[in-house]
Design an enzyme around this catalytic site. Structure first.
Site, PDB file in Angstrom:
ATOM      1  N   SER A 156     -51.295 -28.551  31.421  1.00  0.00           N
ATOM      2  CA  SER A 156     -51.050 -29.318  32.647  1.00  0.00           C
ATOM      3  C   SER A 156     -49.707 -29.039  33.298  1.00  0.00           C
ATOM      4  O   SER A 156     -49.448 -29.551  34.382  1.00  0.00           O
ATOM      5  CB  SER A 156     -51.133 -30.814  32.347  1.00  0.00           C
ATOM      6  OG  SER A 156     -52.386 -31.112  31.803  1.00  0.00           O
ATOM      7  N   GLU A 158       0.786  -1.221   0.000  1.00  0.00           N
ATOM      8  CA  GLU A 158       0.000   0.000   0.000  1.00  0.00           C
ATOM      9  C   GLU A 158       0.829   1.288   0.000  1.00  0.00           C
ATOM     10  O   GLU A 158       0.387   2.299  -0.515  1.00  0.00           O
ATOM     11  CB  GLU A 158      -0.954   0.014   1.208  1.00  0.00           C
ATOM     12  CG  GLU A 158      -1.974  -1.124   1.202  1.00  0.00           C
ATOM     13  CD  GLU A 158      -3.012  -0.990   0.095  1.00  0.00           C
ATOM     14  OE1 GLU A 158      -3.317   0.141  -0.298  1.00  0.00           O
ATOM     15  OE2 GLU A 158      -3.499  -2.039  -0.381  1.00  0.00           O
TER      16      GLU A 158
END
Lengths: 152, 781
Positions: free
Chosen positions: B478, B198
């Site tokens: 239940s 870069e």
């Protein structure tokens, strides 16, 4: 001698079978099945070797990771002595994750909470320790003391 | 936040005055004009520079990055006796990104031969101090860990806590995620690769590289469009930091000016560090991967410092275009670009040609799964977020870099997800339903400590949608009954397990005169039944009569103590579960049964620290006794009976006969909801199966949810329930039909637990003093 060994065999099979006992109906049996063992060990009879009582479920319960828990108990002890109650509680909670059925650890955590002035928690933890203490009378007495102090 | 040292420099100032110099003019008038114009321009430029300079400082020295909170799973604890099988240990080491090698010497390496593991742990900063990295030897078999040694010191080790895997992050609305790295964390070959590719002159220039700008300009002119960038790392950083992606001359000028300012103010190392944390390196769904720190985890599942040359080269390769060179979707492009990076490094002498060739021969080595995203465990992360939201502001969670240590167990979660997807497919196939008709939700909790260890919000675990474990609020049917029976058993002077109940039709009218006429599931009335049978077989009529005798208000009061938070109306239908709860809320209620009557508020978080590891908040384990251990013991025995002879006996398809478990099925009207809640010695699990559109799914609790629960438990290899009878409980022989006192030699006699003093007085036809078998009695009593 022969008869006493037969008693031994009967006894141990009784203990084994007791592990399978449940509140429900046990399929009809040809011979009477012994009851689940009572909470107290049977008094040893003279001349008869009696296997020490062990609650039947414990045999196949969580393995005892004693060394790890022991190490953490000691560390927590040091931390508490050094006045670092938060660290001690941390360490004890770690021990509980390893063996949540160890009444001693719940008891130690109750002590730490008591020292922190968190009385409600101390009492709850001591009660929890009591519920797991089985035959440990000294531990139970200590838990009762914690509960009494927490209620003051 | 890392604090930046201010580097006061006069360079920016001198540059400014240089620009203020006037040109020679053609006369006084012109000169005056020119001078004042230049002065004005200089002032403007100076002012503008000051403004930019201020902006740069704010960005650099203020809170530069929102660092999302990291969410960790539980750390795996190893000790002799730990129930960790070899495959689980291996999975954990892989999850942590440890490398398999022949001879582990460095952190995060492992080897295995059979049940013997040798590995070198990474050091980790826990909330209660740091765990050093060490070389460890572990032997494990099917029953778990049998040996644990510090292989470095050659000593036995009591306990070892592995670092916890990261299971997600809480990132802000703009979806930027990152893991901060310091300059010292950047490996040399990463910096070298950056320079090679870069910005060769990075350590020489002052922010701009005129030569490379000229070269780029030339290339652009030749091509007739912008083809080459001449940007330095500093310019790239500025571009990312402050500017929009538009390409214009004005922006270019701005960028150049700011690059100069940045260089004047900050050191090269500071700029490099900022660059390494800022750059965009990939995408994970909606989450943007920023910085090398996170990219390293994202692509290789390990920290940056552990990357090898070819791996860092790949990260640098991605700078050119993270999606175009995405190694997961375009491996060939990525490989080519990576090798180019290596070539450039060799050409500039950072590495030898041999090193480059060797690295180029390596495969990409990208981890198969994306492990870090919140997307992997959305249901659990959702629960964590909700717990956090009570104590933290959203922006703190998404920006302060908090470290959140949870109770999540990835191994258990994987088993749960597997069981649900297999189980639902099986249920659908069995009923010839279209695939995908059914939905499910499940919660797995450690019963004594109340820690949520796994959570399934639906059948597709990776799908962050409706979190049914928390938000599917359905009638529980239940599942409510055990609370009613616990209330009864807490009054031993009135109720025992063998108290006869009437299972006869009942008609009730509410205040408006509407009639409610409950029925049993089999539409039969069973007449006189014993209390424990009524629960084991889930008889509705007997339960309603029992609940009305006890008092609806008292039932509600008990539910409250057990941790029910929702408003409920004390109506008779409540006794049959006409109250809607989420699976997580059900787990809170059953936690009381599973821990001997002690309520522990369920937790998903243990500890939170700030970014530097300082503890911020604990969520301690709390217990509150809410029901007597004796009555809870009786209830739990009854729930064991449910699983042996009652509605839950189908469990034996999955678990061996001798393994004791307790639980309860739940089914709602027209089979809309199928529920099961149950516990073993080490797990409490709640499962719901139904349909999102609330149409009947066609399953009872036993034929639906129980099947999934059984599948999970089978995979978890649970410990049996080891109920300890409290001191106030005694066992007595009773006749199973009448509940009268019997004796062990009597036909069909069963041993039943009672709270001391509540044993049945009435004697059955066959009892203690009748018959013969006093022999064993005398031994035991």
């Amino acid at each position: 001698m022969k008869s006493s060994s037969r008693i031994l065999i009967l006894l141990s099979s009784a203990l084994l079978l007791a592990g399978c006992a449940s509140t429900g109906r046990i399929a009809s049996r040809p011979a009477p099945t012994p009851p689940p063992p009572p909470p107290q060990p049977p008094a040893p009879e003279s001349g008869v070797e009696v296997a020490p009582y062990r609650p039947p479920q414990v045999a196949n319960a969580r393995p005892q990771p004693s060394r790890a828990v022991q190490a953490l108990l000691e560390r927590a002890e040091d931390q508490q002595r050094a006045g670092d109650l938060v660290a001690a509680a941390n360490t004890l909670e770690r021990a509980l994750r390893i063996d949540p059925n160890d009444a001693r650890v719940w008891n130690r955590l109750a002590h730490v909470r008591l020292a922190q002035g968190r009385y409600r928690q101390a009492a709850g933890l001591a009660a929890k320790s009591n519920a797991l203490a089985r035959g440990d009378a000294a531990l139970k007495a200590d838990n009762e003391r914690i509960i009494a102090r927490a209620r003051q | 936040m890392v604090t930046r040292k201010k580097k006061r420099s006069s360079r920016a100032g001198s540059r400014r005055s240089a620009r203020g110099r006037a040109r020679r003019g053609h006369g006084w008038g012109w000169l005056k004009w020119g001078l004042s114009l230049t002065l004005l321009l200089g002032l403007l430029l100076g002012g503008y520079t000051l403004y930019l300079s201020h902006q740069v400082r704010v960005k650099f020295e203020g809170k530069r990055w929102a660092v999302p909170a990291r969410v960790f799973a539980r750390p795996l604890e190893l000790y002799e006796g730990a129930r960790v099988a070899p495959e689980q240990l291996q999975a954990e080491l892989q999850r942590l990104g440890y490398r398999e090698v022949k001879h582990p010497r460095q952190p995060a390496q492992w080897s295995r031969s059979g049940g013997r593991f040798l590995f070198h742990t990474r050091p980790f900063l826990f909330w209660d101090g740091s765990e050093p990295g060490r070389l460890v030897e572990v032997r494990a078999g099917r029953q778990g860990v049998t040996r644990l040694r510090d292989a470095g010191e050659g000593k036995p080790l009591d306990l070892l806590r592995l670092e916890p895997p990261v299971i997600g992050s809480i990132y802000p609305a703009h979806k930027e995620d990152r893991v901060l790295v310091k300059r010292s964390d950047l490996p040399d070959h990463l910096v070298q690769a950056l320079l090679a590719v870069e910005d060769r002159q990075f350590f020489q220039h002052h922010g701009l590289n005129l030569r490379s700008i000229a070269r780029a300009l030339l290339a652009d002119i030749r091509a007739g469009r912008a083809v080459q960038g001449g940007s330095t790392l500093t310019q790239q950083l500025v571009k990312n930091f402050f500017l929009t992606p538009e390409r214009s001359l004005w922006r270019k000028a701005n960028e150049a000016l700011m690059a100069l300012i940045v260089e004047a103010r900050y050191s090269k190392d500071e700029i490099l560090e900022a660059y390494a944390n800022e750059v965009y390196l990939g995408q994970d769904g909606e989450r943007a991967i920023h910085g090398f720190g996170l990219a390293s985890w994202f692509y290789f599942n390990r920290p940056l410092q552990e990357l090898k040359l070819h791996e860092t080269a790949l990260l640098v390769a991605l700078l050119k275009g993270a999606s175009y060179y995405n190694p997961r979707s375009h491996p060939e492009r990525a490989l080519k670009r990576r090798n180019l990076v290596l070539d450039l490094m060799a050409r500039q002498g950072f590495i030898t040609p041999e090193q480059a060739r060797h690295a180029q021969r390596q495969p990409l080595g990208v981890a198969k799964q994306k492990r870090l995203g919140a997307s992997r465990n959305p249901a659990f992360i959702d629960l964590v977020r909700r717990q956090l939201r009570r104590d933290y502001r959203e922006e703190d969670l998404t920006s302060e870099g908090l470290r959140i240590f949870t109770t999540f167990d990835p191994w258990v979660q994987a088993r749960l997800e597997q069981a649900i997807s297999e189980g639902l497919a099986r249920l659908e196939k069995g009923r010839k339903l279209k695939r995908g008709t059914l939905q499910a939700a499940a919660v797995l909790v450690s019963p004594q400590e109340g820690e949520v260890r796994a959570l399934a919000g639906g059948r597709k675990a990776g799908f962050a949608g409706f979190n049914r474990a928390l938000d599917a609020v359905r009638p529980i049917g239940s599942l409510i009954k055990p609370a009613v029976y616990l209330l009864a058993l807490s009054q031993p002077e009135r109720y025992t397990l063998v108290t006869p109940l009437e299972d006869r039709p009942i008609r009730l009218k509410d205040a408006k005169g509407r009639v409610w006429q409950p029925k049993n599931y089999d539409h039969k009335a069973h007449g006189r039944v014993l209390l424990h049978q009524a629960l084991a077989h889930s008889y509705n009529l007997a339960t309603v009569r029992l609940g009305l005798d006890l008092g609806l208000d008292r039932v509600v009061e008990l539910l409250r103590r057990m941790g029910l938070k929702r408003p409920v109306r004390p109506l008779p239908s409540l006794l049959l579960g006409a109250v809607s709860l989420s699976p997580l809320e059900v787990a809170q209620l059953y936690q009381v049964f599973a821990s001997g009557g002690f309520r522990t508020p369920l937790r998903a978080i243990r500890e939170i620290t700030d970014a530097e590891g300082r503890p911020l908040q604990r969520y301690p384990l709390e217990v509150e006794p809410v029901a007597g251990p004796g009555p809870v013991y009786l209830l739990d025995r009854n729930l064991v009976e449910v699983m042996r002879q009652g509605t839950g006996k189908g469990i034996r398809r999955y678990l061996p006969e001798k393994l004791e478990v307790a639980g309860k099925t739940g089914t709602t009207n027209e089979l809309r909801d199928s529920w099961f809640a149950g516990f073993t010695g080490d797990w409490l699990g709640v499962v719901w199966v139904g349909r999102d559109d609330n149409r009947p799914a066609g399953f009872t609790g036993a034929s639906g949810a129980l099947q999934l629960w059984g599948r999970v438990m089978k995979k978890l290899n649970p410990l049996p329930l080891a109920l300890v009878p409290p001191d106030d409980v005694v066992y007595v022989w009773v006749d199973p039909d009448t509940g009268y006192r019997s004796a062990e030699h009597c036909k069909n006699a069963v041993a039943m637990p009672f709270i001391r003093g509540s044993e049945p007085r009435q004697q059955a036809e066959c009892h203690e003093s009748s018959g013969i078998g006093g022999f064993l009695d005398s031994l035991f009593r």
